[in-house]
Motif scaffolding. Structure first.
Motif, PDB file in Angstrom:
ATOM      1  N   TRP A   1      48.269  46.180  42.537  1.00 31.39           N
ATOM      2  CA  TRP A   1      49.157  45.424  41.666  1.00 31.39           C
ATOM      3  C   TRP A   1      48.381  44.415  40.832  1.00 31.39           C
ATOM      4  N   VAL A   2      47.448  43.708  41.463  1.00 32.07           N
ATOM      5  CA  VAL A   2      46.650  42.719  40.737  1.00 32.07           C
ATOM      6  C   VAL A   2      45.687  43.398  39.773  1.00 32.07           C
ATOM      7  N   ALA A   3      45.078  44.497  40.189  1.00 32.83           N
ATOM      8  CA  ALA A   3      44.091  45.174  39.348  1.00 32.83           C
ATOM      9  C   ALA A   3      44.715  45.785  38.099  1.00 32.83           C
ATOM     10  N   THR A   4      45.977  46.183  38.174  1.00 31.67           N
ATOM     11  CA  THR A   4      46.624  46.827  37.029  1.00 31.67           C
ATOM     12  C   THR A   4      47.493  45.891  36.217  1.00 31.67           C
ATOM     13  N   SER A   5      47.566  44.619  36.581  1.00 31.80           N
ATOM     14  CA  SER A   5      48.387  43.691  35.813  1.00 31.80           C
ATOM     15  C   SER A   5      47.721  43.386  34.467  1.00 31.80           C
TER      16      SER A   5
ATOM     17  N   VAL B   1      46.191  41.583  31.177  1.00 29.95           N
ATOM     18  CA  VAL B   1      45.439  40.358  30.930  1.00 29.95           C
ATOM     19  C   VAL B   1      45.312  40.154  29.428  1.00 29.95           C
TER      20      VAL B   1
ATOM     21  N   SER C   1      39.055  41.111  29.103  1.00 31.20           N
ATOM     22  CA  SER C   1      38.895  40.186  30.228  1.00 31.20           C
ATOM     23  C   SER C   1      38.950  40.944  31.553  1.00 31.20           C
ATOM     24  N   ASP C   2      38.089  40.551  32.479  1.00 32.20           N
ATOM     25  CA  ASP C   2      38.098  41.180  33.798  1.00 32.20           C
ATOM     26  C   ASP C   2      38.497  40.184  34.883  1.00 32.20           C
TER      27      ASP C   2
ATOM     28  N   ARG D   1      41.441  39.623  36.292  1.00 31.23           N
ATOM     29  CA  ARG D   1      42.300  40.179  37.333  1.00 31.23           C
ATOM     30  C   ARG D   1      41.539  41.149  38.245  1.00 31.23           C
TER      31      ARG D   1
ATOM     32  N   VAL E   1      39.859  39.040  40.836  1.00 33.20           N
ATOM     33  CA  VAL E   1      40.810  38.629  41.875  1.00 33.20           C
ATOM     34  C   VAL E   1      41.098  39.804  42.808  1.00 33.20           C
ATOM     35  N   ALA E   2      41.252  40.999  42.246  1.00 37.47           N
ATOM     36  CA  ALA E   2      41.507  42.185  43.065  1.00 37.47           C
ATOM     37  C   ALA E   2      40.326  42.476  43.982  1.00 37.47           C
TER      38      ALA E   2
END
Length: 99
Positions: free
Chosen positions: A60-64, A66, A71-72, A74, A77-78
Motif C-alpha cells: 500500500w505504501v509502495a504504490t501510493s 507521490v 520522488s522515491d 514512499r 518508507v516501504a
C-alpha cells in the motif's frame, strides 16, 4: 533520485513471501494449542502481529502516489516497513526458540 525499475513489485512480492512464512511459523508454533500462554508466548505473538502489520502495509505504501513522479520517498518508507516486518518475524522466531 528515482528508485530502480521493478522495486515496487519486488518489495510487494518479498513482503507477501515473508508474510506467508510468518503465518506458517505461527501455525507450526502452536498458537491454537489449548495450553495456557506464558509471557514469552505473548511476546512471540505480539512481535508477529506487529510484523504482519508492517508487511501488510508495504504494498500500500509502495504504490501510493507521490508528488513529483520522480520522488522515491514512499519507496523508502516501504523499505523501512519491510525491514521492520522481517525483524519482527525473526524476533518472534528467536523468542520462541530460546524460551
Amino acid at each position: 533520485m528515482p528508485s530502480p525499475v521493478g522495486s515496487v513489485p519486488a518489495l510487494s512480492s518479498a513482503s507477501a513471501t515473508i508474510f506467508s512464512i510468518g503465518i506458517v511459523f505461527l501455525g507450526y508454533w502452536g498458537m491454537h494449542e489449548p495450553t495456557q500462554w506464558h509471557v514469552a508466548d505473548v511476546f512471540v505473538f505480539g512481535f508477529a502481529l506487529i510484523a504482519f502489520g508492517c508487511l501488510g502495509l508495504v504494498p500500500w505504501v509502495a504504490t501510493s502516489p507521490v508528488e513529483p513522479e520522480s520522488s522515491d520517498a514512499r519507496i523508502r518508507v516501504a523499505r523501512h516497513l519491510f525491514l521492520a516486518g522481517v525483524a519482527g518475524i525473526w524476533l518472534a522466531v528467536a523468542i520462541s526458540v530460546i524460551f
